[in-house]
Scaffold this motif. Structure first.
Motif, PDB file in Angstrom:
ATOM      1  N   GLY A 142       0.822  -1.204   0.000  1.00  0.00           N
ATOM      2  CA  GLY A 142       0.000   0.000   0.000  1.00  0.00           C
ATOM      3  C   GLY A 142       0.857   1.254   0.000  1.00  0.00           C
ATOM      4  O   GLY A 142       2.084   1.203  -0.112  1.00  0.00           O
ATOM      5  N   LEU A 143       0.224   2.380   0.151  1.00  0.00           N
ATOM      6  CA  LEU A 143       0.913   3.663   0.231  1.00  0.00           C
ATOM      7  C   LEU A 143       1.357   3.913   1.664  1.00  0.00           C
ATOM      8  O   LEU A 143       0.560   3.804   2.592  1.00  0.00           O
ATOM      9  CB  LEU A 143      -0.020   4.791  -0.222  1.00  0.00           C
ATOM     10  N   PHE A 181      -3.052  13.931  -5.573  1.00  0.00           N
ATOM     11  CA  PHE A 181      -1.793  13.254  -5.845  1.00  0.00           C
ATOM     12  C   PHE A 181      -1.228  13.617  -7.209  1.00  0.00           C
ATOM     13  O   PHE A 181      -1.967  13.868  -8.166  1.00  0.00           O
ATOM     14  CB  PHE A 181      -1.989  11.738  -5.789  1.00  0.00           C
ATOM     15  N   ARG A 239     -11.747   9.495  12.197  1.00  0.00           N
ATOM     16  CA  ARG A 239     -12.160  10.860  11.883  1.00  0.00           C
ATOM     17  C   ARG A 239     -12.703  10.951  10.460  1.00  0.00           C
ATOM     18  O   ARG A 239     -13.419  11.886  10.129  1.00  0.00           O
ATOM     19  CB  ARG A 239     -10.995  11.821  12.054  1.00  0.00           C
ATOM     20  N   PHE A 299     -11.621   7.540   3.405  1.00  0.00           N
ATOM     21  CA  PHE A 299     -11.520   8.024   2.038  1.00  0.00           C
ATOM     22  C   PHE A 299     -11.496   6.855   1.077  1.00  0.00           C
ATOM     23  O   PHE A 299     -10.897   5.816   1.361  1.00  0.00           O
ATOM     24  CB  PHE A 299     -10.232   8.824   1.845  1.00  0.00           C
ATOM     25  N   TYR A 336     -10.268   6.182  -2.958  1.00  0.00           N
ATOM     26  CA  TYR A 336      -9.552   6.719  -4.100  1.00  0.00           C
ATOM     27  C   TYR A 336      -9.579   5.688  -5.219  1.00  0.00           C
ATOM     28  O   TYR A 336      -9.631   4.483  -4.976  1.00  0.00           O
ATOM     29  CB  TYR A 336      -8.079   6.989  -3.762  1.00  0.00           C
ATOM     30  N   PRO A 381      -3.294   8.267  -7.218  1.00  0.00           N
ATOM     31  CA  PRO A 381      -4.673   8.083  -6.752  1.00  0.00           C
ATOM     32  C   PRO A 381      -5.516   9.325  -6.996  1.00  0.00           C
ATOM     33  O   PRO A 381      -5.040  10.450  -6.840  1.00  0.00           O
ATOM     34  CB  PRO A 381      -4.496   7.817  -5.254  1.00  0.00           C
ATOM     35  N   PHE A 394      -9.096  11.168  -5.911  1.00  0.00           N
ATOM     36  CA  PHE A 394     -10.081  11.188  -4.839  1.00  0.00           C
ATOM     37  C   PHE A 394     -11.490  10.895  -5.356  1.00  0.00           C
ATOM     38  O   PHE A 394     -11.908  11.439  -6.384  1.00  0.00           O
ATOM     39  CB  PHE A 394     -10.057  12.552  -4.151  1.00  0.00           C
ATOM     40  N   THR A 429     -15.310  10.976   0.654  1.00  0.00           N
ATOM     41  CA  THR A 429     -14.973  10.994   2.067  1.00  0.00           C
ATOM     42  C   THR A 429     -16.239  10.673   2.855  1.00  0.00           C
ATOM     43  O   THR A 429     -17.303  11.233   2.579  1.00  0.00           O
ATOM     44  CB  THR A 429     -14.461  12.359   2.545  1.00  0.00           C
ATOM     45  N   LEU A 476      -8.573   2.252  -3.708  1.00  0.00           N
ATOM     46  CA  LEU A 476      -7.864   2.348  -2.439  1.00  0.00           C
ATOM     47  C   LEU A 476      -8.763   2.950  -1.369  1.00  0.00           C
ATOM     48  O   LEU A 476      -9.512   3.892  -1.630  1.00  0.00           O
ATOM     49  CB  LEU A 476      -6.625   3.235  -2.588  1.00  0.00           C
ATOM     50  N   VAL A 517      -8.372   8.266   8.412  1.00  0.00           N
ATOM     51  CA  VAL A 517      -7.710   9.269   9.239  1.00  0.00           C
ATOM     52  C   VAL A 517      -8.229   9.075  10.655  1.00  0.00           C
ATOM     53  O   VAL A 517      -9.439   9.001  10.870  1.00  0.00           O
ATOM     54  CB  VAL A 517      -8.014  10.699   8.759  1.00  0.00           C
ATOM     55  N   ASN A 519      -3.787  12.816  12.276  1.00  0.00           N
ATOM     56  CA  ASN A 519      -4.557  13.280  11.122  1.00  0.00           C
ATOM     57  C   ASN A 519      -3.935  12.906   9.786  1.00  0.00           C
ATOM     58  O   ASN A 519      -4.261  13.496   8.767  1.00  0.00           O
ATOM     59  CB  ASN A 519      -4.780  14.796  11.177  1.00  0.00           C
ATOM     60  N   MET A 520      -3.050  11.933   9.764  1.00  0.00           N
ATOM     61  CA  MET A 520      -2.483  11.461   8.508  1.00  0.00           C
ATOM     62  C   MET A 520      -3.259  10.233   8.014  1.00  0.00           C
ATOM     63  O   MET A 520      -3.897   9.528   8.777  1.00  0.00           O
ATOM     64  CB  MET A 520      -1.017  11.086   8.701  1.00  0.00           C
ATOM     65  N   LEU A 521      -3.175   9.989   6.692  1.00  0.00           N
ATOM     66  CA  LEU A 521      -3.889   8.864   6.089  1.00  0.00           C
ATOM     67  C   LEU A 521      -3.144   7.553   6.315  1.00  0.00           C
ATOM     68  O   LEU A 521      -1.927   7.506   6.183  1.00  0.00           O
ATOM     69  CB  LEU A 521      -4.034   9.082   4.590  1.00  0.00           C
ATOM     70  N   PHE A 553      -3.416   3.848   4.577  1.00  0.00           N
ATOM     71  CA  PHE A 553      -4.024   3.213   3.417  1.00  0.00           C
ATOM     72  C   PHE A 553      -4.132   1.704   3.575  1.00  0.00           C
ATOM     73  O   PHE A 553      -3.284   1.061   4.206  1.00  0.00           O
ATOM     74  CB  PHE A 553      -3.191   3.488   2.158  1.00  0.00           C
ATOM     75  N   GLY A 554      -5.161   1.134   2.955  1.00  0.00           N
ATOM     76  CA  GLY A 554      -5.243  -0.298   2.747  1.00  0.00           C
ATOM     77  C   GLY A 554      -4.449  -0.679   1.505  1.00  0.00           C
ATOM     78  O   GLY A 554      -3.925   0.188   0.794  1.00  0.00           O
ATOM     79  N   GLY A 555      -4.376  -1.990   1.236  1.00  0.00           N
ATOM     80  CA  GLY A 555      -3.581  -2.473   0.122  1.00  0.00           C
ATOM     81  C   GLY A 555      -4.248  -2.339  -1.235  1.00  0.00           C
ATOM     82  O   GLY A 555      -3.595  -2.532  -2.263  1.00  0.00           O
TER      83      GLY A 555
END
Lengths: 113, 111
Positions: A42-43, A104, B31, B34, B36, B44, B46, B49, B87, B91, B97-99, B101-103
């Motif tokens: 992932g990212l 991005f 919080r 998302f 993508y 990615p 968007f 949300t 994706l 958050v 407050n950073m993302l 991600f899943g795979g």
């Protein structure tokens, strides 16, 4: 309207070489981020910035440095490239708080031989 | 530690065959979630949300829903141009407050 632009798009380095990846955004966003994307992982966030002149570590910061001298630019540096840093690097930006949608770029594909 | 798991890893559909992608999360203090879309060789893009359980959002053939443990991305009557990797990211209070991600789920829609 370019959005987020990354340069270069592709690069091949030898182990031990250094280089800088450039990210530019034209949306007047405060927040900027550097991620790496690896198959099955992932990212993952490397470093981020919440405004001009500020930087902070993300999940996987080792071996990388960053600078944000201008609001629109965010630079990612590899001091001494290692094969484990072979990856696709993405830059992103968001307007303010981190939970707002991130925009991005199209990535830099980096191979370390 | 926040964890985000997407399933399936890959999904093949015939054009018009509706299905759902799953994003399950184990986090403290969600919080926002998302979705993508990522096309090959691109960054990615968007889509949605979602902020609270019960919330739903739609865009063309896509509909995203959120519960307290997971989110679904429903694809109704997909077309070949819907083929992409989808994706999911969260958050939370944990991650500053950073993302996270899943795979991703790689969707292939055949005509």
């Amino acid at each position: 309207n370019a959005g987020v632009t990354q340069t270069p798009k592709f690069r091949v380095l030898k182990t031990g070489q250094s280089m800088t990846l450039l990210c530019a955004q034209d949306m007047n966003h405060e927040y900027m981020y550097w991620y790496r994307q690896d198959p099955g992982m992932g990212l993952r966030l490397i470093h981020y910035s919440v405004g001009e002149g500020t930087t902070a570590k993300g999940e996987v910061p080792d071996g990388y440095n960053v600078s944000r001298l201008k609001k629109q630019n965010f630079l990612l540096g590899l001091e001494s490239a290692a094969p484990s840093q072979t990856s696709v690097y993405f830059c992103a930006s968001s307007l303010r708080q981190g939970w707002q949608p991130q925009h991005f770029g199209d990535g830099t594909r980096l191979s370390i031989l | 530690e926040d964890q985000v798991t997407q399933s399936p890893e890959a999904l093949r559909l015939q054009e018009g065959e509706s299905s759902s992608l799953n994003c399950s999360y184990t986090v403290s203090g969600l919080r926002g979630l998302f979705w993508y879309r990522q096309d090959p060789g691109k960054g990615p893009e968007f889509l949605f949300t979602l902020y609270s359980a019960g919330e739903e959002k739609e865009k063309e053939r896509l509909k995203a829903t959120l519960t307290k443990k997971e989110s679904f991305l429903h694809i109704t009557a997909p077309k070949p141009e819907d083929s992409a990797t989808y994706l999911c990211a969260v958050v939370t209070n944990n991650a500053g407050n950073m993302l996270t991600f899943g795979g991703g789920t790689r969707l292939m829609v055949k005509p």
